[in-house]
Design a protein around this motif. Structure first.
Motif, PDB file in Angstrom:
ATOM      1  N   UNK A 121      18.749 -17.794  15.982  1.00 29.48           N
ATOM      2  CA  UNK A 121      17.369 -18.243  15.747  1.00 29.48           C
ATOM      3  C   UNK A 121      17.092 -18.610  14.301  1.00 29.48           C
ATOM      4  N   UNK A 122      17.674 -17.879  13.344  1.00 30.68           N
ATOM      5  CA  UNK A 122      17.438 -18.204  11.942  1.00 30.68           C
ATOM      6  C   UNK A 122      18.073 -19.547  11.582  1.00 30.68           C
ATOM      7  N   UNK A 123      19.302 -19.784  12.058  1.00 29.52           N
ATOM      8  CA  UNK A 123      19.971 -21.052  11.768  1.00 29.52           C
ATOM      9  C   UNK A 123      19.187 -22.229  12.332  1.00 29.52           C
ATOM     10  N   UNK A 124      18.725 -22.109  13.573  1.00 29.41           N
ATOM     11  CA  UNK A 124      17.950 -23.190  14.184  1.00 29.41           C
ATOM     12  C   UNK A 124      16.610 -23.355  13.471  1.00 29.41           C
ATOM     13  N   UNK A 125      15.990 -22.230  13.110  1.00 30.32           N
ATOM     14  CA  UNK A 125      14.711 -22.301  12.408  1.00 30.32           C
ATOM     15  C   UNK A 125      14.826 -22.965  11.043  1.00 30.32           C
ATOM     16  N   UNK A 126      15.871 -22.638  10.301  1.00 28.87           N
ATOM     17  CA  UNK A 126      16.060 -23.254   8.980  1.00 28.87           C
ATOM     18  C   UNK A 126      16.366 -24.746   9.122  1.00 28.87           C
ATOM     19  N   UNK A 127      17.149 -25.113  10.146  1.00 28.97           N
ATOM     20  CA  UNK A 127      17.417 -26.534  10.369  1.00 28.97           C
ATOM     21  C   UNK A 127      16.131 -27.281  10.674  1.00 28.97           C
ATOM     22  N   UNK A 128      15.243 -26.661  11.459  1.00 26.42           N
ATOM     23  CA  UNK A 128      13.966 -27.288  11.754  1.00 26.42           C
ATOM     24  C   UNK A 128      13.069 -27.385  10.537  1.00 26.42           C
ATOM     25  N   UNK A 129      13.113 -26.359   9.666  1.00 25.91           N
ATOM     26  CA  UNK A 129      12.313 -26.395   8.453  1.00 25.91           C
ATOM     27  C   UNK A 129      12.759 -27.509   7.520  1.00 25.91           C
ATOM     28  N   UNK A 130      14.057 -27.812   7.523  1.00 31.40           N
ATOM     29  CA  UNK A 130      14.582 -28.870   6.676  1.00 31.40           C
ATOM     30  C   UNK A 130      14.355 -30.265   7.246  1.00 31.40           C
ATOM     31  N   UNK A 131      14.571 -30.409   8.545  1.00 31.02           N
ATOM     32  CA  UNK A 131      14.610 -31.762   9.124  1.00 31.02           C
ATOM     33  C   UNK A 131      13.752 -31.928  10.361  1.00 31.02           C
ATOM     34  N   UNK A 132      12.804 -31.023  10.612  1.00 31.80           N
ATOM     35  CA  UNK A 132      11.916 -31.175  11.741  1.00 31.80           C
ATOM     36  C   UNK A 132      12.640 -31.072  13.077  1.00 31.80           C
ATOM     37  N   UNK A 133      12.075 -31.667  14.134  1.00 34.23           N
ATOM     38  CA  UNK A 133      12.684 -31.576  15.461  1.00 34.23           C
ATOM     39  C   UNK A 133      14.115 -32.108  15.517  1.00 34.23           C
ATOM     40  N   UNK A 134      14.424 -33.116  14.688  1.00 27.48           N
ATOM     41  CA  UNK A 134      15.795 -33.611  14.653  1.00 27.48           C
ATOM     42  C   UNK A 134      16.766 -32.551  14.176  1.00 27.48           C
ATOM     43  N   UNK A 135      16.336 -31.744  13.201  1.00 30.28           N
ATOM     44  CA  UNK A 135      17.178 -30.649  12.740  1.00 30.28           C
ATOM     45  C   UNK A 135      17.373 -29.594  13.806  1.00 30.28           C
ATOM     46  N   UNK A 136      16.299 -29.264  14.527  1.00 31.88           N
ATOM     47  CA  UNK A 136      16.409 -28.314  15.634  1.00 31.88           C
ATOM     48  C   UNK A 136      17.378 -28.840  16.686  1.00 31.88           C
ATOM     49  N   UNK A 137      17.267 -30.129  17.005  1.00 30.35           N
ATOM     50  CA  UNK A 137      18.135 -30.724  18.021  1.00 30.35           C
ATOM     51  C   UNK A 137      19.603 -30.666  17.604  1.00 30.35           C
ATOM     52  N   UNK A 138      19.886 -31.000  16.336  1.00 37.72           N
ATOM     53  CA  UNK A 138      21.273 -30.989  15.869  1.00 37.72           C
ATOM     54  C   UNK A 138      21.859 -29.586  15.897  1.00 37.72           C
ATOM     55  N   UNK A 139      21.124 -28.617  15.331  1.00 40.33           N
ATOM     56  CA  UNK A 139      21.632 -27.252  15.293  1.00 40.33           C
ATOM     57  C   UNK A 139      21.757 -26.667  16.697  1.00 40.33           C
TER      58      UNK A 139
END
Length: 429
Positions: A346-364
């Motif tokens: 959850x932390x990895x996905x959350x940080x990816x989303x904080x950096x790049x929005x929904x696209x970051x969540x999708x990638x992670x």
């Protein structure tokens, strides 16, 4: 911090003196928690009926394995595109629509009469499941930023609790209800909960945090002009990929534990069937407990330190679980591994989303779920070549690798600036 999935007027979470804003955030948090729990509940309800559906379709083990890939393929492929849907339509509407699709599609597997039709049905089910997980996590990332508290693990704890309840209830009714009736009841429950909780998400705008004061200007820099560093986008993508690798390394362990822990206890340590079955249950229970305490842990340690310590703890736990000479020692190792892995994904996905929005969540998320798919077959091949205990040590190696990657990325912050505890607004659970 980018918030790419905002629609309409945003609700600020930064005004400690605004009861209406706090109440709005509290409602959003409750609604999202319900959706996470419902997701875990319904997925577990489907999983416990797989043996009965296998018998109904007459599929062999290999045919069933191929059919089950439909869930994975649908989820992973959809995750790639769901970030764009969230950017265009908003994460809240996509979450509600995805939950409706998941509720409807979960009733379809018992209607399949061959492995081929089952695989096609599960492709649709996986599509809804993947879209729901990306959109829910995107909404959770926005809410975490507005609350200025690292509560991302609490949502994943709700998913774990929902899964435990769904599996337990499914096991109880399996003897008295056919898969058709059971999964139709899940459809009804999913649609009912969505009808009650969904309007909260649809009515509430995506929250955004109050503006953070800009840092003092660097001497010699142009006053009043913000210049994005050259290569920022490329750097952001690189960090998001690193966070996805962290998610992959830890999800690998979750998949491996689900499929191989009981066999390891039975064949390598001569455990009874009942004790062997407790292996994954203990792992899942420890992971749930770790996620329930995740907010406090993250507030005290910070996200990066929690990632590093979690990876190292999981690595030590899995080494004990894989190489212990007794079943009880292995169970203790599985519990430690569950605690270590609890908050990393959850932390990895959350940080990816904080950096790049929904696209970051999708990638992670895509990389993470790819790890969950990779784990079980990789363990199987390694067990054939070497031994199952040695194969399970790869879980420890990848958990340690996640810690190393997190430490290497320690200077890149993707977390919102949290207020000191005495300045935070009162939070309503």
């Amino acid at each position: 911090m980018p918030h790419l999935n905002k629609v309409g007027t945003a609700v600020s979470g930064g005004d400690d003196k605004d009861p209406a804003a706090r109440s709005s955030l509290s409602r959003l948090r409750t609604a999202l928690t319900v959706f996470f729990a419902l997701d875990g509940f319904m997925f577990a309800g489907w999983v416990v009926r797989i043996p009965a559906i296998k018998e109904r379709t007459g599929a062999s083990e290999s045919d069933l394995g191929l059919a089950l890939l439909g869930v994975s393929a649908g989820a992973v492929v959809t995750m790639v595109f769901t970030g764009r849907l969230c950017q265009r339509f908003g994460s809240h509407p996509v979450t509600v629509v995805s939950m409706v699709l998941l509720s409807l599609s979960i009733a379809l597997p018992p209607q399949a009469h061959s492995a081929l039709t089952l695989g096609l049905v599960l492709l649709l089910f996986g599509t809804a499941y993947g879209a729901l997980n990306v959109s829910m996590n995107s909404a959770a990332v926005d809410l975490v930023a507005a609350l200025r508290r690292p509560v991302i693990s609490s949502f994943h704890a709700a998913y774990s609790l929902g899964g435990m309840v769904g599996a337990g209830l499914g096991g109880l009714v399996a003897g008295g209800l056919s898969p058709t009736v059971h999964l139709l009841l899940l459809t009804g429950a999913g649609l009912l909960v969505t009808a009650v909780t969904g309007p909260v998400l649809l009515r509430q705008a995506v929250p955004v945090p109050a503006p953070v004061p800009a840092p003092a200007p660097v001497p010699g820099a142009g006053a009043g002009v913000a210049h994005a560093p050259r290569g920022r986008d490329r750097s952001t993508r690189r960090v998001v990929l690193l966070l996805g690798v962290i998610a992959l390394c830890t999800a690998y362990g979750e998949g491996a534990m689900a499929d191989w822990s009981a066999l390891h206890l039975t064949e390598d340590l001569d455990a009874s069937p009942g004790l062997a079955a407790a292996g994954y249950s203990l792992f899942a229970l420890a992971m749930t407990a770790g996620r329930l305490s995740g907010t406090v842990l993250l507030e005290r340690l910070g996200q990066n330190r929690a990632l590093v310590l979690g990876g190292l703890t999981a690595a030590l736990g899995m080494l004990l679980g894989a190489l212990a000479p007794t079943a009880w020692a292995a169970l203790a190792g599985f519990a430690v591994a569950g605690l270590g892995l609890a908050n990393i994904f959850p932390v990895a996905v959350g940080r990816a989303g904080a950096l790049a929005g929904p696209g970051g969540v999708a990638t992670a998320s895509t990389l993470g779920y790819g790890g969950m798919l990779l784990g079980p077959p990789a363990i199987g091949f390694l067990a054939d070549w070497f031994s199952l205990p040695l194969a399970l040590t790869t879980v420890a190696l990848l958990a340690a690798a996640a810690a190393v990657v997190a430490h290497a990325a320690r200077n890149v912050s993707a977390e919102p600036a949290l207020q000191p505890p005495h300045q935070q607004a009162p939070q309503q659970a």
